[in-house]
Design a protein around this motif. Structure first.
Motif, mmCIF file in Angstrom:
data_model
loop_
_atom_site.group_PDB
_atom_site.id
_atom_site.type_symbol
_atom_site.label_atom_id
_atom_site.label_comp_id
_atom_site.label_asym_id
_atom_site.label_seq_id
_atom_site.Cartn_x
_atom_site.Cartn_y
_atom_site.Cartn_z
ATOM 1 N N THR A 89 -30.133 90.041 -11.539
ATOM 2 C CA THR A 89 -31.273 89.651 -10.714
ATOM 3 C C THR A 89 -32.537 89.948 -11.515
ATOM 4 O O THR A 89 -32.732 91.067 -11.978
ATOM 5 N N HIS A 91 -36.429 90.180 -11.330
ATOM 6 C CA HIS A 91 -37.630 90.291 -10.497
ATOM 7 C C HIS A 91 -38.810 90.050 -11.433
ATOM 8 O O HIS A 91 -39.042 90.845 -12.341
ATOM 9 N N TRP A 92 -39.553 88.963 -11.233
ATOM 10 C CA TRP A 92 -40.598 88.584 -12.188
ATOM 11 C C TRP A 92 -41.974 88.545 -11.533
ATOM 12 O O TRP A 92 -42.104 88.384 -10.332
ATOM 13 N N ARG A 93 -42.985 88.716 -12.390
ATOM 14 C CA ARG A 93 -44.389 88.623 -11.968
ATOM 15 C C ARG A 93 -45.163 87.940 -13.086
ATOM 16 O O ARG A 93 -45.101 88.350 -14.240
ATOM 17 N N ALA A 98 -45.046 85.937 -7.996
ATOM 18 C CA ALA A 98 -43.905 86.836 -8.164
ATOM 19 C C ALA A 98 -42.702 86.243 -7.457
ATOM 20 O O ALA A 98 -42.843 85.383 -6.581
ATOM 21 N N THR A 100 -37.931 86.292 -7.446
ATOM 22 C CA THR A 100 -36.664 86.744 -8.019
ATOM 23 C C THR A 100 -35.878 85.519 -8.480
ATOM 24 O O THR A 100 -36.060 84.420 -7.961
ATOM 25 N N GLY A 188 -41.621 92.357 -15.320
ATOM 26 C CA GLY A 188 -40.695 92.416 -14.207
ATOM 27 C C GLY A 188 -39.629 93.468 -14.392
ATOM 28 O O GLY A 188 -39.798 94.426 -15.139
ATOM 29 N N HIS A 189 -38.525 93.246 -13.707
ATOM 30 C CA HIS A 189 -37.438 94.216 -13.668
ATOM 31 C C HIS A 189 -36.110 93.466 -13.710
ATOM 32 O O HIS A 189 -35.934 92.460 -13.022
#
Length: 198
Positions: A89, A91-93, A98, A100, A188-189
């Protein structure tokens, strides 16, 4: 894993010990007067050297995984076996936007190299560099990952390829997660959960 296991040093020690044993046997045969046996010893030494190389290559490529399965403590002492397919997954910005995105990560690892290929619906990524490490304070496994993303040329908003980097942490459950940043510029993550071991 080459950063964790000093492979070159290990191979030098094995080769040095092997050469010392061959020299001691040859010296013993010469001192004891077995001239005919010296040629047989040299033939045996070369055959043994070839066998030793094949054994080392087998351990480096696939044999280490068998050792890691037989002795799970090796995954704790050195580095875990991360081979396999992972649900990812992202998670973006990007600026004020933003979201996923789901992707699949394929990790390939042996004793001397590691790669992470990420396949997403709108892009693919290739590994530029991966460095597995153990955190010097906590001994938590970390993966320092540098990659290139190539967006698919679909639609009118075609974006150019860009590079990114992440530091992924392997938690006690065996999952990986960590923050990333790119040259696009996005941050992101990543959260990865193993689906299948290879």
């Amino acid at each position: 894993m080459i950063g964790l296991l000093p492979i070159a040093t290990v191979i030098r020690w094995i080769a040095g010990c092997y050469a010392a044993i061959v020299l001691m046997v040859a010296a013993y045969l010469q001192v004891s007067g077995h001239q005919a046996d010296i040629l047989a010893t040299l033939r045996l030494a070369f055959a043994g050297g070839a066998g030793l190389q094949i054994a080392l290559l087998a351990v480096i490529s696939i044999g280490w995984r068998v050792l890691w399965r037989w002795f799970p403590v090796l995954g704790v002492l050195f580095f875990p076996d991360l081979n396999g397919n992972w649900d990812m997954t992202i998670h973006w910005r990007r600026g004020r936007q933003a979201g996923t995105r789901a992707a699949v990560a394929i990790v390939k690892q042996n004793l001397v190299r590691m790669s992470i290929e990420v396949i997403a619906p709108d892009s693919d990524s290739q590994t530029l560099s991966v460095l597995p490490k153990l955190d010097p304070e906590s001994s938590v496994p970390l993966v320092h990952y540098i990659y290139r993303v190539t967006p698919h040329a679909i639609g009118s908003e075609r974006r150019p390829a860009y590079e990114g980097a992440a530091i992924l942490r392997v938690d006690r459950a065996g999952d990986m997660h960590g923050n990333y940043w790119t040259t696009s510029p996005t941050t992101g993550h990543f959260a990865l959960k193993r689906v299948k071991s290879q």
